[in-house]
Design a protein around this motif. Structure first.
Motif, PDB file in Angstrom:
ATOM      1  N   ALA A  26       1.408  -0.976  -0.167  1.00 14.09           N
ATOM      2  CA  ALA A  26      -0.001   0.118   0.269  1.00 14.09           C
ATOM      3  C   ALA A  26       1.062   0.900  -0.125  1.00 14.09           C
ATOM      4  O   ALA A  26       0.191   2.119  -0.559  1.00 14.09           O
ATOM      5  CB  ALA A  26      -0.929   0.311   1.164  1.00 14.09           C
ATOM      6  N   ALA A  68       0.872   4.234  -2.806  1.00 14.92           N
ATOM      7  CA  ALA A  68       0.704   5.295  -2.489  1.00 14.92           C
ATOM      8  C   ALA A  68       2.083   6.719  -2.820  1.00 14.92           C
ATOM      9  O   ALA A  68       1.392   7.413  -3.606  1.00 14.92           O
ATOM     10  CB  ALA A  68       0.961   5.803  -0.818  1.00 14.92           C
ATOM     11  N   TRP A  83      -4.498  -0.244   4.641  1.00 13.18           N
ATOM     12  CA  TRP A  83      -4.854   0.787   3.685  1.00 13.18           C
ATOM     13  C   TRP A  83      -5.125   1.501   4.200  1.00 13.18           C
ATOM     14  O   TRP A  83      -5.789   2.733   4.166  1.00 13.18           O
ATOM     15  CB  TRP A  83      -5.616   0.555   1.737  1.00 13.18           C
ATOM     16  CG  TRP A  83      -4.364  -0.230   1.429  1.00 13.18           C
ATOM     17  CD1 TRP A  83      -4.447  -2.123   2.178  1.00 13.18           C
ATOM     18  CD2 TRP A  83      -3.790  -0.198  -0.259  1.00 13.18           C
ATOM     19  NE1 TRP A  83      -4.088  -2.580   0.427  1.00 13.18           N
ATOM     20  CE2 TRP A  83      -3.549  -2.028  -0.254  1.00 13.18           C
ATOM     21  CE3 TRP A  83      -4.613   0.897  -0.508  1.00 13.18           C
ATOM     22  CZ2 TRP A  83      -3.483  -1.634  -1.426  1.00 13.18           C
ATOM     23  CZ3 TRP A  83      -3.540   1.056  -1.492  1.00 13.18           C
ATOM     24  CH2 TRP A  83      -2.637  -0.641  -1.941  1.00 13.18           C
ATOM     25  N   PHE A 123      -4.536   5.793   3.211  1.00  8.60           N
ATOM     26  CA  PHE A 123      -4.123   5.752   2.033  1.00  8.60           C
ATOM     27  C   PHE A 123      -3.424   7.230   1.451  1.00  8.60           C
ATOM     28  O   PHE A 123      -2.404   7.442   0.855  1.00  8.60           O
ATOM     29  CB  PHE A 123      -4.369   5.277   1.180  1.00  8.60           C
ATOM     30  CG  PHE A 123      -4.249   4.490  -0.355  1.00  8.60           C
ATOM     31  CD1 PHE A 123      -2.860   4.106  -0.805  1.00  8.60           C
ATOM     32  CD2 PHE A 123      -4.834   5.354  -1.311  1.00  8.60           C
ATOM     33  CE1 PHE A 123      -2.669   4.169  -1.967  1.00  8.60           C
ATOM     34  CE2 PHE A 123      -4.263   5.023  -2.866  1.00  8.60           C
ATOM     35  CZ  PHE A 123      -3.016   5.084  -2.831  1.00  8.60           C
TER      36      PHE A 123
END
Length: 470
Positions: free
Chosen positions: A61, A65, A196, A199
Motif C-alpha cells: 500500500a 501511495a 490501507w 492511504f
C-alpha cells in the motif's frame, strides 16, 4: 557558428536581461533527477508507511501511495514548467500574470522566507549527515563548508546544471541502485502484510513534497529550448528519482531500521561500502541548497528587477549559513510547512487559469493590474487546506479548529489536504473568473522577455546541442 557561440550561456544577472534558452532535455532530466533525491526524503518515508497511526500500512500500500502521489505531483510541476519555458519568466514574475504585479509581491515574500528556511534546513541536514560519517570534525565546520559551496554553485547555476547532467546523475543512480540491492538482501515482509488505513493521507504527503518545488520550477524552465523539453525533463526526471528515494526509505524502514526513521541513515552506512555511498548522496544534497539559494535570489528580483543575482546569492548564502550554525532550526519546521501550504492551492489556480481560462495570455509587465478572482480562489484553497491539515503550531491549530466547528466541517481521516485544496482553488477560479471583470485579456500569449530574439533557427539548435554534448 560564431553567432551561436556569442549567445549567452549563463543565467542573466538582472531581470532586465534576456534569459538564454540553452537547457536541453538531458540537462533538465539531470537537474530534476537530482532534485528528486533528498536525505529528508529517505526519512520522510515514515509518513507514507505510517500516515495515520501505528501499525501503519502494508509495504504494498505504501509503494502504491508513492506511485500515485509522485505521478500526480510530478505532472503538476511539469505542467508549471510550460509557462516558464514559453514566456522566459521566472516563477515569481509569472505570478504577475496570475494575480497582478502588486499582488504577486505577497507570494514572493512568502517564497523568499521559506526558501531561506529550506536552504538552512539543507545545510543542517548535510552537516548532520557528514558528522555521522566523520564525527571528528565539528558540525559547524561542515555547515560552513556546505554553505560556501552552495553559494558558489548558485553564482553559475546553468554551468552547474550541465555538470549534474554529465557526471552527478549517473553516480547518484548507481548509489541508489547499490543501496537497494544491499537492502533487498534482508528478508522483506509480505507486500499485503498490513492495511490501507490512511492511504490518501500518505498520497497527500508525497504530493506535498513534490509541490513544494512549484515556486522554483520556472526559474529553470525559462532556460529550456522548448516547452516540451521543459515538461518532460521536469516531470520525468523528478518522478523517477523521487520514487526511488521513497522506495529506498521504505525498504530501510521495513528491513533494517525497524520502522524507526532515526535509524535510516545508520542502515545505509552499515551495508558494505555504505559509508562511501552515503557520502556520495550527502555531498549530492548540495544541489538542493544550491537550487534554494539561486531561486531565492531570483525571487527577490521580482521586487527589485535591477539587483544583481550574484550579490543577492552571496547575501542569502551567508544568512543561511549563519542560521544553520547558530539557530535551532527544528523549531522553525512547522512554520516552513505552513508557508509551503500556500503553494498547493496556488498551483491549482495557476494551471486552470493558464491552460483554460486565459490560455497563456498573461500580462507580465510591471503594470499588470490586480486580478481579484484568482486571489480569492487562492485564498479559498488555502482555507480548505488548513481546515483539513492546520499543521502543528500551537497558536495556529486552534484558529482552524474553531473555524471548522463554526462551519460544522470535520475532515474525514482519508481526506488529504493537498488534493482537496488544489481542487477547491481550481474550481473557485474557474467559476469566479468569468463573474468578476478583471484586466483585459491580451490578444496574444505574453512573453516576459520582450527583448529576447526569436526562437533560434534549427541550425542554431543543432549547433547548441553539439556544444552541449561536448
Amino acid at each position: 557558428m560564431t553567432a551561436v557561440q556569442d549567445r549567452p550561456t549563463e543565467a542573466p544577472l538582472t531581470l532586465e536581461a534576456p534569459a538564454p534558452r540553452v537547457l536541453g532535455l538531458a540537462d533538465q532530466l539531470g537537474l530534476w533527477g537530482n532534485l528528486g533525491v533528498s536525505l529528508l526524503g529517505f526519512t520522510g518515508a515514515i509518513f507514507v508507511l505510517v500516515p495515520v497511526a501505528d501499525p501503519g500500512m502494508s509495504l504494498g500500500a505504501a509503494l502504491v501511495a508513492v506511485v500515485v502521489g509522485t505521478v500526480l505531483g510530478s505532472l503538476g510541476i511539469g505542467a508549471i514548467a510550460i509557462p516558464g519555458a514559453r514566456t522566459g519568466a521566472p516563477s515569481m514574475v509569472l505570478l504577475r500574470g496570475l494575480f497582478g504585479t502588486r499582488a504577486s509581491y505577497v507570494p514572493t515574500v512568502l517564497n523568499i522566507v521559506q526558501l531561506i528556511g529550506w536552504t538552512t534546513f539543507e545545510l543542517v541536514t548535510i552537516s548532520t549527515a557528514l558528522s555521522q560519517l566523520a564525527p571528528g570534525v565539528p558540525r559547524w565546520a561542515y555547515a560552513v563548508a556546505a554553505g560556501v559551496l552552495s553559494t558558489a554553485l548558485a553564482l553559475r547555476p546553468l554551468a552547474w546544471i550541465r555538470v549534474l547532467r554529465k557526471y552527478v546523475t549517473i553516480v547518484v543512480m548507481v548509489a541508489l541502485a547499490y543501496l537497494a540491492v544491499q537492502l533487498l538482501r534482508h528478508p522483506l515482509p509480505a507486500l499485503n502484510d498490513g492495511g490501507w488505513n490512511g492511504f490518501w493521507v500518505a498520497v497527500d504527503t508525497v504530493i506535498g513534497v513534490t509541490v513544494s518545488w512549484v515556486p522554483l520550477v520556472a526559474d529553470y524552465a525559462r532556460h529550456s529550448r522548448t516547452p516540451h523539453k521543459a515538461f518532460i525533463g521536469t516531470s520525468v526526471g523528478y518522478a523517477v528519482t523521487q520514487f526511488a528515494c521513497y522506495a529506498l526509505g521504505l525498504l530501510a524502514l521495513v528491513t533494517v531500521a525497524g520502522r524507526d526513521p532515526d535509524k535510516i541513515f545508520g542502515s545505509f552506512i552499515a551495508v558494505p561500502l555504505g559509508a562511501l555511498v552515503f557520502g556520495v548522496l550527502t555531498i549530492r544534497e548540495l544541489d538542493q541548497s544550491f537550487a534554494d539559494t539561486y531561486s531565492t535570489a531570483v525571487s527577490v528580483q521580482n521586487l527589485r528587477p535591477r539587483w544583481d543575482r550574484r550579490v543577492l546569492a552571496l547575501v542569502i548564502g551567508a544568512v543561511s549559513t549563519v542560521a544553520a550554525v547558530a539557530l535551532n532550526i527544528a523549531d522553525y519546521e512547522s512554520f516552513l510547512l505552513l508557508i509551503g501550504s500556500v503553494f498547493v492551492p496556488l498551483l491549482g489556480v495557476l494551471l486552470v487559469d493558464w491552460f483554460w481560462l486565459r490560455r497563456g495570455r498573461w500580462d507580465l509587465s510591471t503594470g499588470s493590474r490586480t486580478r481579484w478572482a484568482t486571489l480569492i480562489a487562492w485564498a479559498a484553497g488555502f482555507v480548505a487546506y488548513q481546515l483539513v491539515n492546520p499543521g502543528a503550531l500551537t497558536w495556529w491549530v486552534p484558529i482552524w479548529s474553531g473555524l471548522g466547528s463554526a462551519l460544522h466541517f470535520t475532515a474525514p481521516s482519508w481526506l488529504g489536504a493537498s488534493i482537496f485544496s488544489f481542487v477547491v482553488a481550481a474550481v473557485v477560479a474557474a467559476l469566479l473568473t468569468p463573474l468578476l471583470r478583471g484586466p483585459e485579456v491580451p490578444d496574444e500569449p505574453t512573453t516576459y522577455d520582450e527583448t529576447r530574439d526569436e526562437a533560434p533557427a534549427e541550425a542554431e539548435l543543432v549547433a547548441q546541442d553539439e556544444e552541449g554534448a561536448r
